[in-house]
Scaffold this motif. Structure first.
Motif, PDB file in Angstrom:
ATOM      1  N   PRO A   1       5.471  -7.782   3.366  1.00 14.26           N
ATOM      2  CA  PRO A   1       5.604  -9.033   2.615  1.00 14.26           C
ATOM      3  C   PRO A   1       4.313  -9.478   1.947  1.00 14.26           C
ATOM      4  O   PRO A   1       4.343 -10.287   1.022  1.00 14.26           O
ATOM      5  N   ASP A   2       3.188  -8.940   2.411  1.00 12.20           N
ATOM      6  CA  ASP A   2       1.894  -9.292   1.838  1.00 12.20           C
ATOM      7  C   ASP A   2       1.638  -8.415   0.612  1.00 12.20           C
ATOM      8  O   ASP A   2       1.249  -7.245   0.734  1.00 12.20           O
ATOM      9  N   LEU A   3       1.861  -8.965  -0.562  1.00 13.95           N
ATOM     10  CA  LEU A   3       1.713  -8.214  -1.805  1.00 13.95           C
ATOM     11  C   LEU A   3       0.326  -7.604  -1.952  1.00 13.95           C
ATOM     12  O   LEU A   3       0.164  -6.507  -2.492  1.00 13.95           O
ATOM     13  N   SER A   4      -0.694  -8.304  -1.447  1.00 12.23           N
ATOM     14  CA  SER A   4      -2.069  -7.821  -1.597  1.00 12.23           C
ATOM     15  C   SER A   4      -2.326  -6.559  -0.780  1.00 12.23           C
ATOM     16  O   SER A   4      -3.309  -5.849  -1.016  1.00 12.23           O
ATOM     17  N   LEU A   5      -1.455  -6.254   0.185  1.00 18.74           N
ATOM     18  CA  LEU A   5      -1.623  -5.073   1.036  1.00 18.74           C
ATOM     19  C   LEU A   5      -0.552  -4.022   0.785  1.00 18.74           C
ATOM     20  O   LEU A   5      -0.468  -3.026   1.507  1.00 18.74           O
ATOM     21  N   ARG A   6       0.267  -4.212  -0.226  1.00 19.35           N
ATOM     22  CA  ARG A   6       1.356  -3.278  -0.508  1.00 19.35           C
ATOM     23  C   ARG A   6       0.805  -2.018  -1.177  1.00 19.35           C
ATOM     24  O   ARG A   6      -0.030  -2.104  -2.077  1.00 19.35           O
ATOM     25  N   GLY A   7       1.302  -0.876  -0.752  1.00 24.47           N
ATOM     26  CA  GLY A   7       0.840   0.383  -1.319  1.00 24.47           C
ATOM     27  C   GLY A   7       0.140   1.237  -0.279  1.00 24.47           C
ATOM     28  O   GLY A   7       0.009   0.851   0.895  1.00 24.47           O
ATOM     29  N   HIS A   8      -0.317   2.414  -0.698  1.00 28.74           N
ATOM     30  CA  HIS A   8      -0.981   3.340   0.225  1.00 28.74           C
ATOM     31  C   HIS A   8      -2.301   2.732   0.711  1.00 28.74           C
ATOM     32  O   HIS A   8      -3.071   2.189  -0.086  1.00 28.74           O
ATOM     33  N   PRO A   9      -2.579   2.832   2.023  1.00 30.62           N
ATOM     34  CA  PRO A   9      -3.807   2.225   2.577  1.00 30.62           C
ATOM     35  C   PRO A   9      -5.087   2.640   1.862  1.00 30.62           C
ATOM     36  O   PRO A   9      -6.016   1.833   1.739  1.00 30.62           O
ATOM     37  N   ARG A  10      -5.144   3.882   1.369  1.00 34.66           N
ATOM     38  CA  ARG A  10      -6.365   4.343   0.701  1.00 34.66           C
ATOM     39  C   ARG A  10      -6.563   3.703  -0.677  1.00 34.66           C
ATOM     40  O   ARG A  10      -7.646   3.792  -1.255  1.00 34.66           O
ATOM     41  N   GLY A  11      -5.501   3.077  -1.195  1.00 37.94           N
ATOM     42  CA  GLY A  11      -5.614   2.481  -2.521  1.00 37.94           C
ATOM     43  C   GLY A  11      -5.780   0.973  -2.523  1.00 37.94           C
ATOM     44  O   GLY A  11      -5.974   0.368  -3.584  1.00 37.94           O
ATOM     45  N   ILE A  12      -5.701   0.338  -1.338  1.00 36.47           N
ATOM     46  CA  ILE A  12      -5.754  -1.123  -1.271  1.00 36.47           C
ATOM     47  C   ILE A  12      -7.036  -1.651  -1.908  1.00 36.47           C
ATOM     48  O   ILE A  12      -8.142  -1.227  -1.579  1.00 36.47           O
ATOM     49  N   GLY A  13      -6.853  -2.573  -2.848  1.00 36.15           N
ATOM     50  CA  GLY A  13      -7.987  -3.190  -3.525  1.00 36.15           C
ATOM     51  C   GLY A  13      -8.543  -2.379  -4.669  1.00 36.15           C
ATOM     52  O   GLY A  13      -9.489  -2.807  -5.335  1.00 36.15           O
ATOM     53  N   ARG A  14      -7.951  -1.213  -4.929  1.00 37.45           N
ATOM     54  CA  ARG A  14      -8.421  -0.361  -6.008  1.00 37.45           C
ATOM     55  C   ARG A  14      -7.448  -0.400  -7.183  1.00 37.45           C
ATOM     56  O   ARG A  14      -6.305  -0.833  -7.035  1.00 37.45           O
ATOM     57  N   PRO A  15      -7.887   0.069  -8.350  1.00 36.47           N
ATOM     58  CA  PRO A  15      -6.996   0.043  -9.527  1.00 36.47           C
ATOM     59  C   PRO A  15      -5.692   0.813  -9.331  1.00 36.47           C
ATOM     60  O   PRO A  15      -4.683   0.490  -9.963  1.00 36.47           O
ATOM     61  N   ASN A  16      -5.691   1.816  -8.446  1.00 34.56           N
ATOM     62  CA  ASN A  16      -4.478   2.617  -8.240  1.00 34.56           C
ATOM     63  C   ASN A  16      -3.664   2.170  -7.026  1.00 34.56           C
ATOM     64  O   ASN A  16      -2.854   2.934  -6.495  1.00 34.56           O
ATOM     65  N   GLN A  17      -3.870   0.930  -6.580  1.00 35.06           N
ATOM     66  CA  GLN A  17      -3.189   0.447  -5.375  1.00 35.06           C
ATOM     67  C   GLN A  17      -1.676   0.609  -5.452  1.00 35.06           C
ATOM     68  O   GLN A  17      -1.028   0.951  -4.457  1.00 35.06           O
ATOM     69  N   TYR A  18      -1.102   0.358  -6.610  1.00 36.77           N
ATOM     70  CA  TYR A  18       0.361   0.378  -6.730  1.00 36.77           C
ATOM     71  C   TYR A  18       0.875   1.700  -7.314  1.00 36.77           C
ATOM     72  O   TYR A  18       2.011   1.777  -7.779  1.00 36.77           O
ATOM     73  N   SER A  19       0.044   2.726  -7.250  1.00 37.11           N
ATOM     74  CA  SER A  19       0.455   4.057  -7.703  1.00 37.11           C
ATOM     75  C   SER A  19       1.435   4.679  -6.714  1.00 37.11           C
ATOM     76  O   SER A  19       1.353   4.457  -5.496  1.00 37.11           O
ATOM     77  N   LEU A  20       2.348   5.486  -7.235  1.00 38.34           N
ATOM     78  CA  LEU A  20       3.343   6.156  -6.394  1.00 38.34           C
ATOM     79  C   LEU A  20       3.045   7.647  -6.218  1.00 38.34           C
ATOM     80  O   LEU A  20       3.844   8.368  -5.597  1.00 38.34           O
ATOM     81  N   GLU A  21       1.934   8.119  -6.728  1.00 37.27           N
ATOM     82  CA  GLU A  21       1.630   9.552  -6.661  1.00 37.27           C
ATOM     83  C   GLU A  21       1.574  10.055  -5.225  1.00 37.27           C
ATOM     84  O   GLU A  21       2.113  11.127  -4.902  1.00 37.27           O
TER      85      GLU A  21
ATOM     86  N   VAL B   1       8.484   8.034   7.948  1.00 30.84           N
ATOM     87  CA  VAL B   1       9.327   7.081   7.225  1.00 30.84           C
ATOM     88  C   VAL B   1       8.971   5.647   7.601  1.00 30.84           C
ATOM     89  O   VAL B   1       8.890   4.765   6.733  1.00 30.84           O
ATOM     90  N   VAL B   2       8.735   5.401   8.870  1.00 32.84           N
ATOM     91  CA  VAL B   2       8.341   4.054   9.305  1.00 32.84           C
ATOM     92  C   VAL B   2       7.041   3.644   8.615  1.00 32.84           C
ATOM     93  O   VAL B   2       6.903   2.498   8.144  1.00 32.84           O
ATOM     94  N   ALA B   3       6.084   4.570   8.530  1.00 33.54           N
ATOM     95  CA  ALA B   3       4.810   4.271   7.851  1.00 33.54           C
ATOM     96  C   ALA B   3       5.044   3.946   6.384  1.00 33.54           C
ATOM     97  O   ALA B   3       4.450   2.998   5.837  1.00 33.54           O
ATOM     98  N   ILE B   4       5.909   4.700   5.724  1.00 33.91           N
ATOM     99  CA  ILE B   4       6.199   4.474   4.304  1.00 33.91           C
ATOM    100  C   ILE B   4       6.840   3.111   4.093  1.00 33.91           C
ATOM    101  O   ILE B   4       6.454   2.360   3.177  1.00 33.91           O
ATOM    102  N   VAL B   5       7.805   2.761   4.938  1.00 37.21           N
ATOM    103  CA  VAL B   5       8.473   1.456   4.806  1.00 37.21           C
ATOM    104  C   VAL B   5       7.473   0.328   5.052  1.00 37.21           C
ATOM    105  O   VAL B   5       7.470  -0.684   4.331  1.00 37.21           O
ATOM    106  N   ARG B   6       6.608   0.483   6.042  1.00 35.84           N
ATOM    107  CA  ARG B   6       5.590  -0.544   6.314  1.00 35.84           C
ATOM    108  C   ARG B   6       4.688  -0.757   5.104  1.00 35.84           C
ATOM    109  O   ARG B   6       4.371  -1.885   4.737  1.00 35.84           O
ATOM    110  N   GLU B   7       4.264   0.316   4.485  1.00 34.36           N
ATOM    111  CA  GLU B   7       3.332   0.225   3.362  1.00 34.36           C
ATOM    112  C   GLU B   7       3.989  -0.323   2.103  1.00 34.36           C
ATOM    113  O   GLU B   7       3.393  -1.126   1.379  1.00 34.36           O
ATOM    114  N   LEU B   8       5.219   0.110   1.831  1.00 29.61           N
ATOM    115  CA  LEU B   8       5.889  -0.285   0.592  1.00 29.61           C
ATOM    116  C   LEU B   8       6.541  -1.663   0.676  1.00 29.61           C
ATOM    117  O   LEU B   8       6.669  -2.344  -0.343  1.00 29.61           O
ATOM    118  N   CYS B   9       6.966  -2.046   1.868  1.00 29.25           N
ATOM    119  CA  CYS B   9       7.747  -3.291   1.995  1.00 29.25           C
ATOM    120  C   CYS B   9       7.003  -4.434   2.670  1.00 29.25           C
ATOM    121  O   CYS B   9       7.610  -5.476   2.938  1.00 29.25           O
TER     122      CYS B   9
END
Length: 327
Positions: A284-304, A274-282
């Motif tokens: 403050p750096d919008l450019s790093l928000r999302g799953h680490p494997r998706g950062i900088g990719r078209p699916n960065q903001y995917s919730l799958e 849960v701590v990892a999920i909150v860190r990734e989703l919340c």
């Protein structure tokens, strides 16, 4: 037959319970256009704005219904009525009617203070599914919070699309820095930073709101409130003279401190994940928000990936609790 339901979290709307001819109760959302007729208001302009708000929400809900999105509260019907004895403009009331829910998550939290772990995970799993579904239709909700998560028997759906955005369709809320409730909003929007791309700006907002819901349900902490409580006063959005990017280092420090605190309140069974999920989703750096494997990719903001993680967390927690009972 209508029964007034008190104040509403909605904008320009009043909630009622509506009884149909068979005696079944539904939730009715009536759109209040009275602000258009206040002194000093441009009546035509305001009526256009209010009517477009109704049409926008109606169209979003109709689209979700046609796509059979199971995680969304869609309208049973919609329309307008003319109030007897009133002029055509002032007496026209637009409405949306919904299946009546058993309640919302905010009221459940208010009545019990904290919800049982498994139920919280089921809520988060359902909300993630609902957001995945609307995101696949290029719709961003932008106002995910406990009161907009409605309970139907043993499942939850996301409701109230009055502040949503749809790619390719301009709506007056798109002109606002923060479309939804500022109490839960992501930092970049509170600093008036608006990414030019729909996906980072809108979907990125939804990711943050989901992460904040995770934190609130499992630790009792609203990330936005806790983060800003740790910031020096001069860095707060209303006093800050610089940019969002310039405030980011202090936002990240305050966020790290916030996550360290909320981690202590999370059940050990799910704490690390849960701590990892909150860190990734919340973050403050919008450019790093999302799953680490998706950062900088078209699916960065995917919730799958998050839907899969909540599925696994549910199974893990169910096994752990069964083992605990049998020990």
């Amino acid at each position: 037959k209508l029964q007034h339901q008190g104040t509403s979290d909605g904008y320009f709307s009043v909630p009622y319970l509506a009884e149909d001819l068979n005696g079944k109760l539904h939730f009715l959302k009536a759109f209040d256009f009275s602000t258009a007729f206040q002194p000093g208001v441009d009546v035509i302009k305001e009526l256009q704005r209010l009517t477009s708000a109704f049409e926008h929400e109606r169209d979003i809900l109709e689209h979700c219904k046609s796509r059979r999105l199971s995680g969304v509260v869609v309208a049973v019907t919609h329309g307008y009525i003319q109030v007897p004895g009133m002029p055509p403009q002032e007496g026209t009331v637009y409405y949306l009617i919904f299946e009546r829910a058993d309640g919302d998550v905010r009221r459940q939290v208010d009545s019990t203070n904290r919800l049982e772990l498994l139920w919280c995970l089921h809520i988060l799993d359902d909300v993630t599914l609902g957001l995945m579904q609307v995101h696949s239709e290029a719709i961003a909700h932008q106002d995910i919070k406990p009161s907009n998560v409605l309970i139907y028997d043993k499942s939850c759906r996301i409701g109230d699309f009055g502040r949503s955005s749809r790619r390719g369709r301009q709506m007056w809320v798109d002109e606002l820095d923060v479309a939804g409730d500022t109490t839960y909003a992501p930092p970049e929007l509170l600093y008036s930073y608006t990414h030019p791309d729909f996906v980072p700006r809108r979907m990125g907002c939804d990711l943050y709101l989901l992460g904040n819901l995770v934190s609130f349900l499992l630790s009792g902490v609203n990330v936005t409130a806790a983060l800003f409580a740790r910031l020096p006063k001069e860095v707060h959005p209303k006093k800050w003279g610089g940019t969002y990017e310039q405030a980011l280092p202090q936002l990240i420090k305050a966020f790290d401190d916030t996550v360290s605190e909320l981690a202590l309140a999370i059940d050990p069974i799910v704490q690390s994940e849960v701590v990892a999920i909150v860190r990734e989703l919340c973050t403050p750096d919008l450019s790093l928000r999302g799953h680490p494997r998706g950062i900088g990719r078209p699916n960065q903001y995917s919730l799958e990936r998050y839907k899969s993680r909540f599925d696994l967390l549910l199974k893990k927690t169910e096994i752990a609790m069964r083992a605990k009972k049998s020990a």
